[in-house]
Design a protein around this motif. Structure first.
Motif, PDB file in Angstrom:
ATOM      1  N   PRO A  64     -16.482 -11.717 -11.589  1.00 23.38           N
ATOM      2  CA  PRO A  64     -15.428 -13.114 -12.124  1.00 23.38           C
ATOM      3  C   PRO A  64     -13.576 -12.902 -11.524  1.00 23.38           C
ATOM      4  CG  PRO A  64     -15.031 -10.733 -13.210  1.00 23.38           C
ATOM      5  CD  PRO A  64     -15.843 -10.353 -12.240  1.00 23.38           C
ATOM      6  N   TYR A  65     -13.823 -14.483 -11.838  1.00 21.30           N
ATOM      7  CA  TYR A  65     -11.887 -14.745 -11.156  1.00 21.30           C
ATOM      8  C   TYR A  65     -12.111 -16.079 -12.191  1.00 21.30           C
ATOM      9  CZ  TYR A  65     -14.778 -19.222  -9.321  1.00 21.30           C
ATOM     10  OH  TYR A  65     -15.479 -20.332  -8.671  1.00 21.30           O
ATOM     11  N   THR A  66     -10.652 -16.161 -12.217  1.00 25.32           N
ATOM     12  CA  THR A  66      -9.878 -16.665 -12.818  1.00 25.32           C
ATOM     13  C   THR A  66      -9.467 -18.307 -12.269  1.00 25.32           C
ATOM     14  OG1 THR A  66      -7.211 -15.753 -11.777  1.00 25.32           O
ATOM     15  CG2 THR A  66      -8.804 -15.010 -13.867  1.00 25.32           C
ATOM     16  N   ILE A  67      -9.567 -18.904 -12.162  1.00 23.24           N
ATOM     17  CA  ILE A  67      -8.570 -20.376 -11.152  1.00 23.24           C
ATOM     18  C   ILE A  67      -7.537 -20.513 -11.575  1.00 23.24           C
ATOM     19  CG2 ILE A  67      -8.994 -22.533 -10.385  1.00 23.24           C
ATOM     20  CD1 ILE A  67     -11.962 -22.326 -10.184  1.00 23.24           C
ATOM     21  N   GLU A  68      -6.133 -21.070 -10.924  1.00 23.25           N
ATOM     22  CA  GLU A  68      -4.624 -21.674 -11.272  1.00 23.25           C
ATOM     23  C   GLU A  68      -4.766 -22.822 -11.287  1.00 23.25           C
ATOM     24  OE1 GLU A  68      -2.051 -19.014 -12.445  1.00 23.25           O
ATOM     25  OE2 GLU A  68      -3.450 -17.409 -13.207  1.00 23.25           O
ATOM     26  N   LYS A  69      -4.318 -24.020 -11.251  1.00 13.54           N
ATOM     27  CA  LYS A  69      -3.742 -25.143 -10.547  1.00 13.54           C
ATOM     28  C   LYS A  69      -1.924 -24.712 -10.235  1.00 13.54           C
ATOM     29  CE  LYS A  69      -3.821 -29.752  -9.948  1.00 13.54           C
ATOM     30  NZ  LYS A  69      -4.793 -30.883 -11.142  1.00 13.54           N
ATOM     31  N   ASP A  70      -1.836 -24.958  -8.837  1.00 17.21           N
ATOM     32  CA  ASP A  70      -0.456 -24.721  -8.363  1.00 17.21           C
ATOM     33  C   ASP A  70       0.384 -25.770  -9.056  1.00 17.21           C
ATOM     34  OD1 ASP A  70      -0.392 -25.609  -6.049  1.00 17.21           O
ATOM     35  OD2 ASP A  70      -1.075 -24.197  -4.474  1.00 17.21           O
ATOM     36  N   GLU A  71       1.800 -25.875  -8.649  1.00 19.92           N
ATOM     37  CA  GLU A  71       2.988 -26.960  -8.243  1.00 19.92           C
ATOM     38  C   GLU A  71       2.421 -27.719  -7.855  1.00 19.92           C
ATOM     39  OE1 GLU A  71       4.317 -23.051  -5.863  1.00 19.92           O
ATOM     40  OE2 GLU A  71       4.218 -23.292  -8.293  1.00 19.92           O
ATOM     41  N   GLU A  72       1.496 -27.607  -5.908  1.00 21.54           N
ATOM     42  CA  GLU A  72       2.098 -28.668  -5.420  1.00 21.54           C
ATOM     43  C   GLU A  72       0.297 -29.039  -5.765  1.00 21.54           C
ATOM     44  OE1 GLU A  72       1.951 -26.777  -1.577  1.00 21.54           O
ATOM     45  OE2 GLU A  72       3.744 -25.957  -1.701  1.00 21.54           O
ATOM     46  N   GLY A  73      -0.739 -28.873  -6.535  1.00 27.08           N
ATOM     47  CA  GLY A  73      -1.583 -29.648  -7.281  1.00 27.08           C
ATOM     48  C   GLY A  73      -3.281 -28.890  -6.786  1.00 27.08           C
ATOM     49  N   PHE A  74      -2.723 -27.648  -5.515  1.00 21.28           N
ATOM     50  CA  PHE A  74      -3.627 -26.857  -5.395  1.00 21.28           C
ATOM     51  C   PHE A  74      -4.724 -25.731  -6.197  1.00 21.28           C
ATOM     52  CE2 PHE A  74      -2.189 -28.355  -1.313  1.00 21.28           C
ATOM     53  CZ  PHE A  74      -3.273 -28.035  -1.037  1.00 21.28           C
ATOM     54  N   PHE A  75      -5.283 -25.913  -6.165  1.00 19.72           N
ATOM     55  CA  PHE A  75      -6.734 -24.500  -7.007  1.00 19.72           C
ATOM     56  C   PHE A  75      -6.428 -23.376  -6.308  1.00 19.72           C
ATOM     57  CE2 PHE A  75      -7.650 -29.288  -8.707  1.00 19.72           C
ATOM     58  CZ  PHE A  75      -7.616 -28.596 -10.013  1.00 19.72           C
ATOM     59  N   PHE A  76      -5.582 -22.380  -7.175  1.00 17.66           N
ATOM     60  CA  PHE A  76      -5.454 -20.596  -6.465  1.00 17.66           C
ATOM     61  C   PHE A  76      -6.813 -20.682  -6.990  1.00 17.66           C
ATOM     62  CE2 PHE A  76      -4.462 -16.275  -6.793  1.00 17.66           C
ATOM     63  CZ  PHE A  76      -4.196 -16.651  -4.702  1.00 17.66           C
ATOM     64  N   VAL A  77      -8.099 -19.231  -6.469  1.00 17.52           N
ATOM     65  CA  VAL A  77      -8.539 -18.323  -7.193  1.00 17.52           C
ATOM     66  C   VAL A  77      -8.675 -17.095  -7.057  1.00 17.52           C
ATOM     67  CG1 VAL A  77     -11.317 -17.482  -6.909  1.00 17.52           C
ATOM     68  CG2 VAL A  77     -10.755 -20.405  -6.593  1.00 17.52           C
ATOM     69  N   GLN A  78      -8.477 -15.921  -7.571  1.00 21.02           N
ATOM     70  CA  GLN A  78      -8.364 -14.851  -7.347  1.00 21.02           C
ATOM     71  C   GLN A  78      -9.291 -13.885  -8.276  1.00 21.02           C
ATOM     72  OE1 GLN A  78      -4.955 -12.775  -6.084  1.00 21.02           O
ATOM     73  NE2 GLN A  78      -7.513 -11.525  -6.270  1.00 21.02           N
ATOM     74  N   PHE A  79     -10.368 -13.336  -7.815  1.00 17.63           N
ATOM     75  CA  PHE A  79     -11.151 -12.632  -7.912  1.00 17.63           C
ATOM     76  C   PHE A  79     -10.847 -11.303  -9.230  1.00 17.63           C
ATOM     77  CE2 PHE A  79     -13.126 -14.652  -5.586  1.00 17.63           C
ATOM     78  CZ  PHE A  79     -14.991 -15.026  -6.512  1.00 17.63           C
TER      79      PHE A  79
END
Length: 138
Positions: free
Chosen positions: A6-21
Motif C-alpha cells: 500500500p501507498y498514499t498519494i498526495e498532491k503537493d503545493e507545486e502540483g506534483f503527486f507525491f507517493v509514499q509507501f
C-alpha cells in the motif's frame, strides 16, 4: 498469492503527486501527473525490494491498504523472487536444488530479483515446494 504494497498519494503545493509507501519508508517518489506517479510507484517499489533482497534485509509483509490509498506491485522478476523465498521459508536452498534436480546456483538464481526465470523453472520450483504455479494478467 501476490505481493502488493500500500501507498498514499498526495498532491503537493507545486502540483506534483507525491507517493509514499506505508511499509517501506525509503520507497517514495513523485510524478507530474497521477498516471506518472502511479507508474513511478511500481518502479520504486521494485527497486527498493530488490535492494533489500540484495542486502539480505527484512522484507516486511504488506499491510492493508489505507483509506484513500492504492496498492503497488513489484515487477515480475522481483515478485517471483519474493514469492519463492516466502514459499521456501526456512528450508535451505540446497534442499530446493535437490528437489528440483538442479544445481545450487540454478536454484539461487530463482530468488535473485534481477533474474528473469522462465515458466518451466518457476513451475518446477513451485512443485518442489509443494505449491502450484498460478498466472494472472491484470
Amino acid at each position: 498469492m501476490k505481493k502488493t504494497y500500500p501507498y498514499t498519494i498526495e498532491k503537493d503545493e507545486e502540483g506534483f503527486f507525491f507517493v509514499q509507501f506505508v511499509d517501506i519508508e525509503e520507497a517514495f517518489t513523485e510524478g507530474e501527473t497521477l498516471e506518472e506517479a502511479i507508474y513511478n510507484a511500481d518502479e520504486v517499489l521494485s527497486a527498493m525490494l530488490a535492494y533489500r533482497m540484495d542486502k539480505s534485509q527484512e522484507i516486511p509483509e504488506p499491510s492493508d491498504c489505507p483509506k484513500n490509498g492504492q496498492m503497488g506491485t513489484p515487477n515480475p522478476e522481483v515478485q517471483a523472487a519474493l514469492l519463492l523465498r516466502k514459499a521456501r521459508g526456512s528450508k535451505p536452498l540446497s534442499e530446493l536444488a535437490t528437489a528440483m534436480k538442479t544445481s545450487w546456483p540454478a536454484a539461487q538464481r530463482l530468488e535473485d530479483p534481477h533474474h528473469w526465470p522462465n515458466l518451466k523453472q518457476l513451475d518446477k520450483a513451485a512443485r518442489a515446494l509443494g505449491k502450484k504455479l498460478v498466472l494472472s494478467l491484470e
